[in-house]
Design an enzyme around this catalytic site. Structure first.
Site, mmCIF file in Angstrom:
data_model
loop_
_atom_site.group_PDB
_atom_site.id
_atom_site.type_symbol
_atom_site.label_atom_id
_atom_site.label_comp_id
_atom_site.label_asym_id
_atom_site.label_seq_id
_atom_site.Cartn_x
_atom_site.Cartn_y
_atom_site.Cartn_z
ATOM 1 N N TRP A 100 -37.093 -41.296 28.111
ATOM 2 C CA TRP A 100 -35.978 -41.837 27.329
ATOM 3 C C TRP A 100 -34.989 -40.750 26.949
ATOM 4 O O TRP A 100 -33.775 -40.958 27.012
ATOM 5 C CB TRP A 100 -36.488 -42.582 26.092
ATOM 6 C CG TRP A 100 -37.336 -43.758 26.447
ATOM 7 C CD1 TRP A 100 -38.651 -43.959 26.125
ATOM 8 C CD2 TRP A 100 -36.949 -44.923 27.210
ATOM 9 N NE1 TRP A 100 -39.092 -45.157 26.639
ATOM 10 C CE2 TRP A 100 -38.078 -45.764 27.303
ATOM 11 C CE3 TRP A 100 -35.754 -45.323 27.820
ATOM 12 C CZ2 TRP A 100 -38.049 -46.991 27.991
ATOM 13 C CZ3 TRP A 100 -35.723 -46.539 28.504
ATOM 14 C CH2 TRP A 100 -36.857 -47.350 28.577
ATOM 15 N N ASP A 167 -33.351 -41.081 18.435
ATOM 16 C CA ASP A 167 -33.839 -42.340 18.981
ATOM 17 C C ASP A 167 -35.206 -42.561 18.340
ATOM 18 O O ASP A 167 -36.148 -41.811 18.591
ATOM 19 C CB ASP A 167 -33.957 -42.214 20.513
ATOM 20 C CG ASP A 167 -34.553 -43.456 21.167
ATOM 21 O OD1 ASP A 167 -34.907 -44.409 20.451
ATOM 22 O OD2 ASP A 167 -34.660 -43.457 22.411
ATOM 23 N N LYS A 191 -39.982 -52.776 19.420
ATOM 24 C CA LYS A 191 -41.230 -52.026 19.309
ATOM 25 C C LYS A 191 -41.880 -52.239 17.934
ATOM 26 O O LYS A 191 -43.062 -52.463 17.841
ATOM 27 C CB LYS A 191 -40.993 -50.523 19.528
ATOM 28 C CG LYS A 191 -40.206 -50.175 20.777
ATOM 29 C CD LYS A 191 -41.035 -50.189 22.052
ATOM 30 C CE LYS A 191 -40.221 -50.230 23.323
ATOM 31 N NZ LYS A 191 -39.263 -49.140 23.519
HETATM 32 C C1 LIG Z 1 -38.231 -48.683 24.633
HETATM 33 C C2 LIG Z 1 -37.475 -47.479 24.347
HETATM 34 C C3 LIG Z 1 -36.129 -47.329 24.733
HETATM 35 C C4 LIG Z 1 -35.375 -48.384 25.531
HETATM 36 O O1 LIG Z 1 -34.992 -49.399 24.717
HETATM 37 P P1 LIG Z 1 -34.058 -50.590 25.220
HETATM 38 O O2 LIG Z 1 -33.857 -51.349 23.959
HETATM 39 O O3 LIG Z 1 -34.813 -51.341 26.274
HETATM 40 O O4 LIG Z 1 -32.806 -50.006 25.757
HETATM 41 C C5 LIG Z 1 -35.471 -46.178 24.390
HETATM 42 N N1 LIG Z 1 -36.092 -45.208 23.705
HETATM 43 C C6 LIG Z 1 -37.382 -45.302 23.327
HETATM 44 C C7 LIG Z 1 -38.017 -44.191 22.575
HETATM 45 C C8 LIG Z 1 -38.111 -46.442 23.638
HETATM 46 O O5 LIG Z 1 -39.391 -46.546 23.253
#
Ligand SMILES: *Cc1c(COP(=O)(O)O)cnc(C)c1O
Length: 354
Positions: A100, A167, A191
Site C-alpha cells: 500500500w 494511511d 477494515k
Molecule cells: C485495504 C487497504 C488499502 C486499500 O483500500 P481501498 O479502500 O480499497 O482503496 C490501502 N491501505 C491499507 C493500509 C489497506 O489496508
C-alpha cells in the site's frame, strides 16, 4: 450459523451494527422510508453525517483541536493521490513499508519529487524501518501505520518537524495513540469501521490551501470541507453503518477499552504461533501488528490437514496474501476473543497430528 470471520477486508463488523444497518435499509428511524431512498440533504441524513463526523473526532481525541472529519468515496487508494494533489508542492517523503505504501508513492510521483525516507522492501516488508533521518524540507512525511498484507505495525509514531500523514486503513480506532501527532490521516471504512464505499479523512484545517496548483473540486479537501462531505451525493449506507460502528465503539468504552481487548487477542494468537512447532511468524516480533497476524508453515509441514480443520471449525478468511503466503488472521475490533481461542485450539489440534 455465523462463521468466525478472520477476513482482512472487507471484514467483520459487530453483530448489533449489522442488525441495525439492515433494519435501516427497510425502514429508517420509523420514517416509513429506507435509509437508501431518502435525500442525503434531508435533516435525518444530515444528522447521520454530523454524528459520524463528531464520533470520529471524539474517539480520536481531536474534537475542538482544529481538525475536521470527511467521509468521501474512492477508498484509501484515492487518498494516495488526493493527499499529494493537495499537499505536495515540491518534495514529499514516504516510508515504504509494503504494497500500500508503494502504491501511495507511485501516485504521489505524479505531483512532485518523492523520496523514500526508509524502506523495508529488501526483506519483503517483514519489519518497520527505524533510525532514519527525516529531511526538514519535505512538504510532508507519509507512513502506513499498519501493513495489512505483511502484518507489521508502527509501534512508535515517528517524531517529525514536517507534517505527518498516515494511511490508517487497517488500524484506525484500534489503539490509543496520540492522533494529534498527525496532520492528516485516512482510512477506507472496510477494515475496522464499516462496509466499503466510504473513506474517513481527518485533517487539520490549517494544513490546507498551501499548494499553487489548481485542484479539481472533487479532489479538493477545502471544497469537500466547505460542503461538509456533500459536494455530491455521499455514500449514505456506508456512512450510516460506520456511524453505528463508532457508536458501538463509544458504548463499549472507546479506544482505550478496545485496545486492551485487541492486545489480549493478539497475545493469544502470537503466543500460539511462537509455541506451535508447525508454524512460524512472518513479521519481526517487535513490529508485529495487533490487527493482522501473519504466519507460515514451518518448512516441510504439509498444511492441507490444517486447512480442512479450520474450514470444519467454521473459520473463514484465514488464507495469507499471495505476496506473503501462509496464513493471516485479521483480528479487527469486532472479532470476538472466542474466535481467536477457537483458532488457537485448531492450531493445537493440527500440531498433535504431526
Ligand atoms: C485495504 C487497504 C488499502 C486499500 O483500500 P481501498 O479502500 O480499497 O482503496 C490501502 N491501505 C491499507 C493500509 C489497506 O489496508
Amino acid at each position: 450459523m455465523k462463521k468466525h470471520n478472520f477476513s482482512a477486508g472487507p471484514s467483520i463488523l459487530p453483530e448489533s451494527v449489522m442488525k441495525k444497518a439492515s433494519e435501516a435499509v427497510i425502514d429508517f428511524n420509523g420514517m416509513g422510508l429506507s435509509l437508501i431512498e431518502i435525500s442525503h440533504r434531508s435533516k435525518e441524513f444530515i444528522a447521520v453525517m454530523e454524528r459520524a463526523q463528531d464520533l470520529a473526532l471524539e474517539l480520536t481525541g481531536l474534537k475542538s483541536k482544529g481538525y475536521k472529519a470527511l467521509f468521501l468515496q474512492g477508498g484509501a487508494s484515492m487518498q494516495f493521490l488526493m493527499t499529494a494533489y493537495n499537499l505536495l508542492e515540491t518534495k514529499a517523503g514516504y516510508i515504504n513499508t509494503g504494497a500500500w505504501s508503494s502504491k501511495a508513492i507511485k501516485e504521489a510521483m505524479l505531483f512532485g519529487e518523492v523520496i523514500e525516507v526508509a524502506s523495508s522492501k529488501d526483506r519483503n516488508f517483514n519489519f518497520i524501518p527505524k533510525g532514519y533521518e527525516i529531511p526538514s524540507d519535505l512538504n510532508y512525511l507519509h507512513i502506513t501505520t499498519n501493513n495489512t498484507i505483511f502484518g507489521t505495525q508502527f509501534q512508535e509514531i515517528p517524531e517529525t518537524k514536517v507534517p505527518l500523514i498516515a494511511d490508517m486503513s487497517s488500524d484506525i480506532f484500534s489503539r490509543s495513540i496520540d492522533y494529534s501527532k498527525f496532520d492528516l490521516f485516512y482510512a477506507g471504512a472496510q477494515k475496522n469501521m464499516g462496509p466499503s464505499g466510504t473513506t474517513l479523512i481527518i485533517v487539520k484545517e490549517d494544513l490546507l490551501g498551501k499548494v499553487s496548483r489548481t485542484i479539481p473540486s472533487m479532489m479538493n479537501y477545502q471544497v469537500q470541507l466547505k460542503s461538509d462531505s456533500m459536494f455530491n451525493t455521499p455514500p449514505v449506507f456506508p456512512i450510516y453503518t460506520s456511524m453505528l460502528t463508532l457508536e458501538w465503539l463509544e458504548e463499549n468504552g472507546g479506544i482505550n477499552q478496545i485496545e486492551k481487548h485487541n492486545k489480549t487477542k493478539a497475545e493469544l494468537i502470537y503466543n500460539e504461533i511462537d509455541r506451535n512447532s508447525a508454524f512460524e511468524g512472518f513479521a519481526a516480533k517487535e513490529d508485529r501488528s495487533n490487527m493482522n497476524a501473519t504466519f507460515n508453515l514451518v518448512n516441510g509441514v504439509d498444511g492441507s490437514l490444517f486447512d480442512s480443520l479450520w474450514n470444519q471449525a467454521d473459520i473463514s478468511g484465514l488464507k495469507g496474501h499471495r505476496s506473503v503466503g501462509g496464513y493471516r488472521a485479521s483480528i479487527y475490533n469486532a472479532l470476538p476473543q472466542e474466535s481467536v481461542e477457537l483458532l488457537v485450539d485448531v492450531m493445537k489440534k493440527f500440531e498433535q497430528t504431526l
